[in-house]
Motif scaffolding. Structure first.
Motif, PDB file in Angstrom:
ATOM      1  N   UNK A  76       0.832  -1.212   0.000  1.00  0.00           N
ATOM      2  CA  UNK A  76       0.000   0.000   0.000  1.00  0.00           C
ATOM      3  C   UNK A  76       0.861   1.255   0.000  1.00  0.00           C
ATOM      4  N   UNK A  77       1.939   1.210   0.801  1.00  0.00           N
ATOM      5  CA  UNK A  77       2.846   2.359   0.859  1.00  0.00           C
ATOM      6  C   UNK A  77       3.421   2.656  -0.514  1.00  0.00           C
ATOM      7  N   UNK A  78       3.908   1.616  -1.187  1.00  0.00           N
ATOM      8  CA  UNK A  78       4.520   1.769  -2.504  1.00  0.00           C
ATOM      9  C   UNK A  78       3.532   2.366  -3.500  1.00  0.00           C
ATOM     10  N   UNK A  79       2.280   1.943  -3.374  1.00  0.00           N
ATOM     11  CA  UNK A  79       1.269   2.419  -4.323  1.00  0.00           C
ATOM     12  C   UNK A  79       0.748   3.809  -3.962  1.00  0.00           C
ATOM     13  N   UNK A  80       1.130   4.284  -2.785  1.00  0.00           N
ATOM     14  CA  UNK A  80       0.605   5.580  -2.345  1.00  0.00           C
ATOM     15  C   UNK A  80      -0.858   5.495  -1.936  1.00  0.00           C
ATOM     16  N   UNK A  81      -1.286   4.302  -1.549  1.00  0.00           N
ATOM     17  CA  UNK A  81      -2.696   4.123  -1.192  1.00  0.00           C
ATOM     18  C   UNK A  81      -2.902   3.902   0.304  1.00  0.00           C
ATOM     19  N   UNK A  82      -1.822   3.989   1.081  1.00  0.00           N
ATOM     20  CA  UNK A  82      -1.955   3.680   2.510  1.00  0.00           C
ATOM     21  C   UNK A  82      -2.942   4.614   3.202  1.00  0.00           C
TER      22      UNK A  82
END
Length: 529
Positions: A76-82
């Motif tokens: 999620x962090x990598x995708x910027x969706x956290x």
DNA sequence: CTAGGGTTAG
């Protein structure tokens, strides 16, 4: 596959993932997500699909959850969706077994510019619930006070947490301050009141609340069940309009089964299966029903119940296994019971005791002792039922000394007050081995009023050892305690007959006739005459 | 569309 940013929320991938999650197929939901991601079908994965995937992760076997949670967290962090509220909340829920982990997730998600203050509300509610579950009331209160936005769920959690912890005044104070209340708010207070013995106050609130949910009814019913008020529970159950709720049926069946009304338990079970009701039972239903069959000694119905269970594909959980252990030991199928016992995922004092009692009943002394020691080695403290099993095993084997030592250590070492059942077993054992006076002394020392069956055990011993004098004394106690029971008269008659006291036999028969007592068919009375 | 309030065994 559409991969424009606007469409991906309702893309076929998202729908398939959410469908799998809703159908309770967590592995499929996760696999679908991974293949959608690898195939590049979604350049920007859908946050709602990710929320469904995280929900699925929580349904995986416990040991795999932590690793999966961590890797999805990184993903999620990598995708910027956290920081998206939905996956964030799902992740918070995954971490909610561990308040420290849940807290650090929230700490690492600082309020971003332009994000609404309520965007992480659900995640905060999860953390709040987690803190309350772990019993950390001060931390929960601090979080509650500093939350930028609170909704009815936040308030309800706080009220429920306080109420369950016994802080009823604080809970009600908060309840009164609530800007908005729903059924769950009332239920939280009612539940706390019940847990701390204020059943009457709980009932008052129940009657007072504007709209009752099924949970309100079930909470009250199980409250009465635990207090042994079967009438009140049944009254509420009949008043329920919406009986289309498995929990309600389970609560009512359990109420009867736990309070020795086995026939009524089975009656309710039959009712829920009728075509116009037709609520499908689950493993919890069957735990109670199996217990009822066992109490009745109705093995034929028990077997039918079991085949019904198999046809519904019910999985045996530990509670159900334990109930079946009890049923099978009562029917003498000790090997089947042992097989079920060995299949338990976790043995506790209840399952050990069921097995020990079963061994005791079936004359398996060494097995009973072995299980008792095994339980001690596992640091599981025995309770009153464990000792019923052990004592009856000694009784079966006629080992007076060992039973006496066991009976003594029960109170001195384990601080368990002997119940009527323990006394009955000891009286039976002492009496059978000819220690009639000691048995009599033990009854006289009992801290509670001896039931007829205790005297009856001794009366039987008087018969075995042909003791007329004591037999007469004991029999009069039995008559006193159970005036309508003809069995004790017959037993005394047999004692007289074996001592050739035929005039006394005749007089006893006359008394029985006067008191409208008939002799049971097939009694040995006829033979004695 | 999440989070909170409910049912099981000796």
């Amino acid at each position: 596959m559409p991969n424009s940013t606007a469409d991906h929320v309702n893309s076929p991938w998202t729908l398939a993932i959410r469908a799998a999650a809703d159908q309770g197929r967590p592995r499929r939901a996760i696999a679908l997500y991974l293949s959608s991601f690898r195939s590049g079908a979604a350049h920007r994965p859908c946050p709602f699909a990710l929320a469904a995937v995280l929900k699925s992760v929580s349904r995986l076997p416990v040991h795999t959850v932590a690793t999966a949670a961590a890797s999805f967290h990184a993903h999620l962090l990598r995708l910027g969706l956290l920081a998206h509220p939905y996956p964030h909340a799902a992740l918070a829920h995954l971490y909610s077994r561990d308040p420290v982990a849940a807290r650090s997730l929230l700490d690492e998600t600082p309020p971003a510019r332009g994000r609404a203050p309520h965007s992480l509300l659900v995640s905060r509610n999860s953390l709040l619930a987690s803190l309350l579950r772990s019993g950390d009331l001060p931390a929960a209160r601090a979080l509650f006070d500093q939350m930028p936005v609170r909704d009815v769920v936040s308030w309800n959690s706080m009220v429920a947490g306080l109420a369950k912890a016994g802080r009823l005044d604080r809970a009600i104070e908060l309840f009164d301050q609530m800007p908005e209340r729903n059924a769950a708010s009332w239920n939280a207070v009612i539940c706390g009141l019940i847990a701390h013995g204020h059943l009457t106050r709980a009932r008052e609130m129940f009657e007072q609340m504007p709209v009752r949910s099924n949970i309100s009814w079930i909470t009250m019913i199980s409250g009465y069940a635990k207090a042994g008020d079967v009438q009140a529970a049944a009254g509420l159950f009949e008043r329920m309009e919406n009986k289309n709720d498995l929990y309600a049926w389970n609560a009512m069946i359990a109420c009867y089964a736990q309070n020795g009304c086995a026939r009524e338990a089975i009656g309710v079970f039959n009712r829920m299966l009728k075509p116009h009701v037709c609520v499908l039972p689950n493993e919890k239903t069957f735990s109670s029903v199996t217990s009822a069959c066992s109490q009745l000694g109705n093995l034929r119905f028990g077997l039918w119940v079991q085949s019904f269970m198999v046809s519904l594909g019910i999985e045996l959980d530990d509670h159900l296994r334990t109930a079946l252990v009890d049923l099978y030991t009562k029917s003498g199928q000790i090997d089947r019971a042992f097989d079920l016992f060995k299949g338990l995922s976790k043995r506790d004092v209840v399952s050990y005791s069921a097995m020990i009692v079963g061994c005791g009943m079936n004359g398996k002394l060494n097995e009973a002792i072995g299980l008792f020691n095994e339980m001690s080695d596992a640091n599981i403290l025995p309770n009153a039922v464990s000792f019923v099993g052990l004592l009856s095993a000694y009784n079966h084997a006629g080992l007076v000394e060992e039973a006496r030592a066991c009976f003594t250590s029960m109170s001195s070492k384990y601080k368990i007050r002997p119940s009527m059942e323990h006394y009955t077993i000891m009286v039976d054992l002492l009496g059978r081995s000819g220690k009639l006076d000691e048995a009599f002394q033990l009854i006289m020392q009992m801290p509670m009023q001896p039931r007829a069956s205790v005297w009856g055990a001794l009366l039987l011993s008087c018969r075995l050892h042909n003791n007329v004098e004591l037999g007469e004394v004991i029999a009069s106690k039995c008559f006193e305690q159970a005036p309508g029971e003809s069995g004790y008269y017959i037993l005394l008659g047999n004692i007289y007959a074996s001592a050739n006291k035929w005039d006394k036999v005749r007089r006893l028969r006359k008394t029985m006739k006067e008191r409208c007592l008939s002799k049971m068919p097939g009694s040995s009375w006829v033979l004695a005459e």
